[in-house]
Design a protein around this motif. Structure first.
Motif, PDB file in Angstrom:
ATOM      1  N   SER A  86     -19.629  -8.467   7.361  1.00 15.26           N
ATOM      2  CA  SER A  86     -20.533  -7.498   6.528  1.00 15.26           C
ATOM      3  C   SER A  86     -19.361  -6.398   5.787  1.00 15.26           C
ATOM      4  O   SER A  86     -19.682  -6.476   4.598  1.00 15.26           O
ATOM      5  CB  SER A  86     -21.048  -6.521   7.623  1.00 15.26           C
ATOM      6  OG  SER A  86     -22.153  -7.427   8.360  1.00 15.26           O
ATOM      7  N   ILE A 134     -21.150  -1.048   3.079  1.00 11.99           N
ATOM      8  CA  ILE A 134     -21.667  -1.723   4.478  1.00 11.99           C
ATOM      9  C   ILE A 134     -23.073  -1.233   4.609  1.00 11.99           C
ATOM     10  O   ILE A 134     -23.922  -2.023   4.873  1.00 11.99           O
ATOM     11  CB  ILE A 134     -20.685  -1.495   5.510  1.00 11.99           C
ATOM     12  CG1 ILE A 134     -19.480  -2.029   5.189  1.00 11.99           C
ATOM     13  CG2 ILE A 134     -21.363  -2.178   6.926  1.00 11.99           C
ATOM     14  CD1 ILE A 134     -18.465  -1.767   6.467  1.00 11.99           C
ATOM     15  N   ARG A 157     -26.498  -3.294   5.242  1.00 13.73           N
ATOM     16  CA  ARG A 157     -27.180  -3.500   6.374  1.00 13.73           C
ATOM     17  C   ARG A 157     -28.431  -3.098   6.336  1.00 13.73           C
ATOM     18  O   ARG A 157     -29.615  -3.681   7.006  1.00 13.73           O
ATOM     19  CB  ARG A 157     -26.344  -2.471   7.583  1.00 13.73           C
ATOM     20  CG  ARG A 157     -25.260  -3.212   8.167  1.00 13.73           C
ATOM     21  CD  ARG A 157     -24.361  -1.867   8.851  1.00 13.73           C
ATOM     22  NE  ARG A 157     -23.119  -2.565   9.374  1.00 13.73           N
ATOM     23  CZ  ARG A 157     -22.238  -1.860  10.146  1.00 13.73           C
ATOM     24  NH1 ARG A 157     -22.418  -0.320  10.381  1.00 13.73           N
ATOM     25  NH2 ARG A 157     -21.310  -2.357  10.689  1.00 13.73           N
ATOM     26  N   ASP A 212     -30.498  -6.067   4.889  1.00 16.98           N
ATOM     27  CA  ASP A 212     -30.660  -7.033   6.073  1.00 16.98           C
ATOM     28  C   ASP A 212     -31.859  -6.206   7.014  1.00 16.98           C
ATOM     29  O   ASP A 212     -32.787  -7.110   7.487  1.00 16.98           O
ATOM     30  CB  ASP A 212     -29.540  -6.967   7.221  1.00 16.98           C
ATOM     31  CG  ASP A 212     -29.759  -7.752   8.312  1.00 16.98           C
ATOM     32  OD1 ASP A 212     -30.598  -8.426   8.483  1.00 16.98           O
ATOM     33  OD2 ASP A 212     -28.930  -7.805   9.274  1.00 16.98           O
ATOM     34  N   PRO A 249     -28.292 -12.241   6.919  1.00 16.01           N
ATOM     35  CA  PRO A 249     -26.891 -12.916   6.995  1.00 16.01           C
ATOM     36  C   PRO A 249     -27.182 -14.454   7.089  1.00 16.01           C
ATOM     37  O   PRO A 249     -28.254 -14.979   7.675  1.00 16.01           O
ATOM     38  CB  PRO A 249     -26.230 -12.486   8.193  1.00 16.01           C
ATOM     39  CG  PRO A 249     -27.158 -11.710   9.006  1.00 16.01           C
ATOM     40  CD  PRO A 249     -28.257 -11.420   8.244  1.00 16.01           C
ATOM     41  N   ARG A 304     -22.451 -10.182  11.816  1.00 13.89           N
ATOM     42  CA  ARG A 304     -23.429 -10.825  10.592  1.00 13.89           C
ATOM     43  C   ARG A 304     -22.117 -11.572   9.781  1.00 13.89           C
ATOM     44  O   ARG A 304     -21.199 -10.856   9.562  1.00 13.89           O
ATOM     45  CB  ARG A 304     -23.977  -9.719   9.750  1.00 13.89           C
ATOM     46  CG  ARG A 304     -25.135  -8.984  10.564  1.00 13.89           C
ATOM     47  CD  ARG A 304     -25.719  -7.928   9.714  1.00 13.89           C
ATOM     48  NE  ARG A 304     -26.718  -7.176  10.437  1.00 13.89           N
ATOM     49  CZ  ARG A 304     -26.515  -6.094  10.956  1.00 13.89           C
ATOM     50  NH1 ARG A 304     -25.290  -5.482  11.350  1.00 13.89           N
ATOM     51  NH2 ARG A 304     -27.640  -5.526  11.531  1.00 13.89           N
TER      52      ARG A 304
END
Length: 393
Positions: free
Chosen positions: A7, A18, A22, A25, A32, A41
């Motif tokens: 990540s 980051i 996230r 996601d 991922p 990930r």
């Protein structure tokens, strides 16, 4: 082998935080490609293309739900190419739009400096221009959804003759004829049959959406033929009486308010003995898809109204007979065998109903449901019940 990034590495390479990776996601936008043995990930180079599209659509004004539905099946390379083309068109339009905003702001500012007073008509004009932004987003969404629906039929149809080839063959011969298409959409009827269009046919493509007409004109630049492009409502066709040999409305009439007005206009612009080709659906068309969504969640309706009740294969002949001396129905024989749950999910999300409301946080669950339905035969059989009426003035 694919290059894998954690990540942190992925975020750094993409120049985003980051936290952003996230978040996407968690929202189901950028899953991922894998997980390490330690539970980290892992992303690949192809994930950068997905991230680019997410960021592009976000910049262009799409909501997270809209982005999720548009990117749900981006593993299909054919659709990625089409998606990039649509994004590029929208970016170009936004550049044109921003240039117009800049020009208006500059002119308004100059007038204020020269006259020391505000021209409120200019401010009103600026508001109208600024409000065009959302219409561009809506047009992109409509064009993307149309491409998704056409794409499913192209990929999984079992009839070697495509719908657009079949419809075009009904209209032949077009040599020397003047032709008007109402609600041309993305121009697929002519794009799919470009090699068959006679050089002396004069074809006018029309749509109520000015943006759609601009897109069609761009798309058909490489197609030989004498084309013109105009934006108008089919209830008020801006053409002289008896000016066309042929008119065509492909899956359009069931969207028209005051259908009677539209049919009278078509009759008016056709020459004596001219022909009107109009297509529609029957009640069994794609019925398995409606049954699937109802089985998953009974609250889902893929359309606010049954379009075939407005103008369909069962009632269309009676409706058309009020305007035309001869009406003949032709039915297109075909069905789909859909082998990809993601493609079917994408089609469902492109429909005009309330599915987003009940699927927005259940995409993965619904996709698994569809793929489980495919396990026994390897595909889901989808009925096609479509056809066209040939109407003589």
């Amino acid at each position: 082998m694919d290059q894998y990034y954690t990540s942190g590495q992925f975020a750094k390479k993409a120049n985003v935080s980051i936290r952003t990776v996230r978040y996407y996601d968690k929202q189901g936008l950028l899953k991922p490609s894998g997980m390490s043995e330690g539970g980290y990930r892992l992303y690949t180079d192809s994930d950068f293309a997905k991230l680019q599209k997410i960021l592009s659509l976000k910049y262009l004004g799409f909501s997270l739900d809209e982005i999720r539905s548009i990117t749900i099946n981006d593993d299909d390379n054919d659709y990625v190419e089409e998606s990039l083309r649509l994004q590029l068109n929208l970016i170009r339009k936004r550049i044109e739009h921003l240039k117009l905003v800049e020009q208006t702001l500059t002119e308004t500012s100059r007038l204020v400096n020269e006259n020391q007073s505000v021209d409120w008509n200019k401010i009103l004009h600026l508001i109208h221009i600024t409000n065009m932004e959302r219409s561009l987003v809506e047009q992109y969404k409509d064009a993307a959804n149309l491409s998704i629906r056409i794409g499913l039929h192209k990929k999984y149809t079992k009839n070697p003759t495509s719908w657009f080839q079949w419809l075009y063959e009904l209209m032949e011969p077009l040599d020397g004829k003047s032709v008007l298409e109402l609600g041309c959409g993305n121009g697929e009827l002519w794009y799919a049959n470009g090699y068959r269009i006679p050089s002396d046919a004069r074809i006018c493509l029309s749509d109520v959406s000015k943006g759609m007409v601009r897109d069609v004109e761009e798309r058909l630049k490489t197609i030989p033929g004498s084309f013109s492009f105009e934006a108008f409502d089919c209830r008020r066709i801006q053409k002289p009486e008896e000016s066309f040999d042929t008119a065509v409305a492909n899956h359009v009439l069931f969207y028209v308010n005051s259908l009677d007005s539209a049919l009278k206009e078509v009759h008016r612009i056709l020459k004596p003995g001219g022909t009107f080709f109009c297509s529609t659906y029957g009640p069994d068309h794609m019925k398995e898809i409606s049954q699937l969504v109802k089985e998953f969640d009974s609250r889902i309706a893929l359309s606010e109204v049954n379009l075939y009740d407005v103008f369909g294969l069962e009632n269309g002949e009676e409706i058309l007979k009020s305007c035309f001396r001869s009406v003949e129905k032709r039915v297109f024989q075909d069905h789909l065998e859909v082998r990809d749950g993601g493609a079917l999910l994408e089609y469902i999300l492109s429909c005009h109903g309330n599915q987003q409301e009940y699927l927005s946080d259940r995409y993965d669950e619904f996709r698994e449901f569809l793929e489980k339905k495919m396990e026994k035969k390897g595909f889901i059989h989808i009925t096609k019940q479509a056809g066209a009426f040939i109407c003589i003035k």
